[in-house]
Scaffold this motif. Structure first.
Motif, PDB file in Angstrom:
ATOM      1  N   UNK A   1       0.804  -1.081  -0.040  1.00  0.00           N
ATOM      2  CA  UNK A   1       0.060   0.012   0.026  1.00  0.00           C
ATOM      3  C   UNK A   1       0.909   1.370  -0.039  1.00  0.00           C
ATOM      4  N   UNK A   2       1.929   1.199  -0.561  1.00  0.00           N
ATOM      5  CA  UNK A   2       2.735   2.283  -0.835  1.00  0.00           C
ATOM      6  C   UNK A   2       3.915   2.447   0.257  1.00  0.00           C
ATOM      7  N   UNK A   3       3.899   1.790   1.323  1.00  0.00           N
ATOM      8  CA  UNK A   3       5.047   2.227   2.379  1.00  0.00           C
ATOM      9  C   UNK A   3       5.803   0.552   2.664  1.00  0.00           C
ATOM     10  N   UNK A   4       6.961   0.856   3.258  1.00  0.00           N
ATOM     11  CA  UNK A   4       7.793  -0.305   3.409  1.00  0.00           C
ATOM     12  C   UNK A   4       7.527  -0.638   4.832  1.00  0.00           C
ATOM     13  N   UNK A   5       7.385  -1.900   5.386  1.00  0.00           N
ATOM     14  CA  UNK A   5       7.163  -2.653   6.144  1.00  0.00           C
ATOM     15  C   UNK A   5       7.952  -3.644   6.649  1.00  0.00           C
ATOM     16  N   UNK A   6       8.624  -3.620   7.798  1.00  0.00           N
ATOM     17  CA  UNK A   6       9.390  -5.007   8.182  1.00  0.00           C
ATOM     18  C   UNK A   6       8.602  -5.787   9.167  1.00  0.00           C
ATOM     19  N   UNK A   7       8.535  -7.072   8.947  1.00  0.00           N
ATOM     20  CA  UNK A   7       7.897  -8.263   9.689  1.00  0.00           C
ATOM     21  C   UNK A   7       8.897  -9.012  10.272  1.00  0.00           C
ATOM     22  N   UNK A   8       8.920  -9.569  11.572  1.00  0.00           N
ATOM     23  CA  UNK A   8       9.773 -10.429  12.049  1.00  0.00           C
ATOM     24  C   UNK A   8       9.280 -11.674  11.315  1.00  0.00           C
ATOM     25  N   UNK A   9      10.021 -12.910  11.586  1.00  0.00           N
ATOM     26  CA  UNK A   9       9.797 -14.083  11.199  1.00  0.00           C
ATOM     27  C   UNK A   9       8.475 -14.749  11.753  1.00  0.00           C
ATOM     28  N   UNK A  10       8.067 -14.514  13.046  1.00  0.00           N
ATOM     29  CA  UNK A  10       6.872 -15.041  13.591  1.00  0.00           C
ATOM     30  C   UNK A  10       5.606 -14.124  12.750  1.00  0.00           C
ATOM     31  N   UNK A  11       5.720 -12.990  12.741  1.00  0.00           N
ATOM     32  CA  UNK A  11       4.742 -12.350  11.893  1.00  0.00           C
ATOM     33  C   UNK A  11       4.491 -12.830  10.403  1.00  0.00           C
ATOM     34  N   UNK A  12       5.595 -12.847   9.695  1.00  0.00           N
ATOM     35  CA  UNK A  12       5.569 -13.396   8.380  1.00  0.00           C
ATOM     36  C   UNK A  12       4.949 -14.685   8.291  1.00  0.00           C
ATOM     37  N   UNK A  13       5.404 -15.732   9.142  1.00  0.00           N
ATOM     38  CA  UNK A  13       4.607 -16.937   9.248  1.00  0.00           C
ATOM     39  C   UNK A  13       3.308 -17.212   9.540  1.00  0.00           C
ATOM     40  N   UNK A  14       2.629 -15.901  10.004  1.00  0.00           N
ATOM     41  CA  UNK A  14       1.282 -15.865  10.225  1.00  0.00           C
ATOM     42  C   UNK A  14       0.487 -15.407   8.606  1.00  0.00           C
ATOM     43  N   UNK A  15       1.184 -15.010   8.007  1.00  0.00           N
ATOM     44  CA  UNK A  15       0.297 -14.513   6.783  1.00  0.00           C
ATOM     45  C   UNK A  15       0.623 -15.373   5.521  1.00  0.00           C
ATOM     46  N   UNK A  16      -0.525 -15.931   5.142  1.00  0.00           N
ATOM     47  CA  UNK A  16      -0.815 -16.693   3.972  1.00  0.00           C
ATOM     48  C   UNK A  16      -1.063 -15.858   2.806  1.00  0.00           C
ATOM     49  N   UNK A  17      -0.342 -16.028   1.786  1.00  0.00           N
ATOM     50  CA  UNK A  17      -0.266 -15.391   0.508  1.00  0.00           C
ATOM     51  C   UNK A  17      -0.166 -16.164  -0.788  1.00  0.00           C
ATOM     52  N   UNK A  18      -0.422 -15.742  -1.904  1.00  0.00           N
ATOM     53  CA  UNK A  18      -0.290 -16.434  -3.081  1.00  0.00           C
ATOM     54  C   UNK A  18       0.679 -15.267  -4.093  1.00  0.00           C
ATOM     55  N   UNK A  19       1.493 -16.123  -4.778  1.00  0.00           N
ATOM     56  CA  UNK A  19       2.489 -15.608  -5.458  1.00  0.00           C
ATOM     57  C   UNK A  19       1.913 -15.131  -6.905  1.00  0.00           C
ATOM     58  N   UNK A  20       2.241 -13.657  -7.426  1.00  0.00           N
ATOM     59  CA  UNK A  20       1.748 -13.265  -8.565  1.00  0.00           C
ATOM     60  C   UNK A  20       2.672 -13.428  -9.831  1.00  0.00           C
TER      61      UNK A  20
END
Length: 75
Positions: free
Chosen positions: A56-75
């Protein structure tokens, strides 16, 4: 797939939250990581923690635990 599975330069769309990711769900939602939001991976630390994404136009840093909670699909 999870956010941690992406490499630098790859784009993805948020599908939802992984099982057991309830602790971070509200925090991720407040940071703009809602289902359908598109993101790109801009940097990953040498040990994989943290990962920097652009959403959404900004940079965001996520820790590994936070990143593991997010389910995504590759574009």
């Amino acid at each position: 797939m999870l956010l941690r599975d992406l490499h630098v330069g790859e784009r993805a769309r948020v599908l939802g939250f992984a099982e057991g990711g309830g602790a971070y769900r509200r925090k991720l939602l407040s940071m703009g990581l809602t289902p359908g939001a598109e993101l790109s991976v801009t940097r990953v630390a040498p040990m994989g923690d943290p990962v920097e994404i652009r959403v959404r136009g900004f940079a965001l840093s996520l820790r590994r635990d936070e990143a593991d909670a997010l389910s995504v699909e590759r574009l």
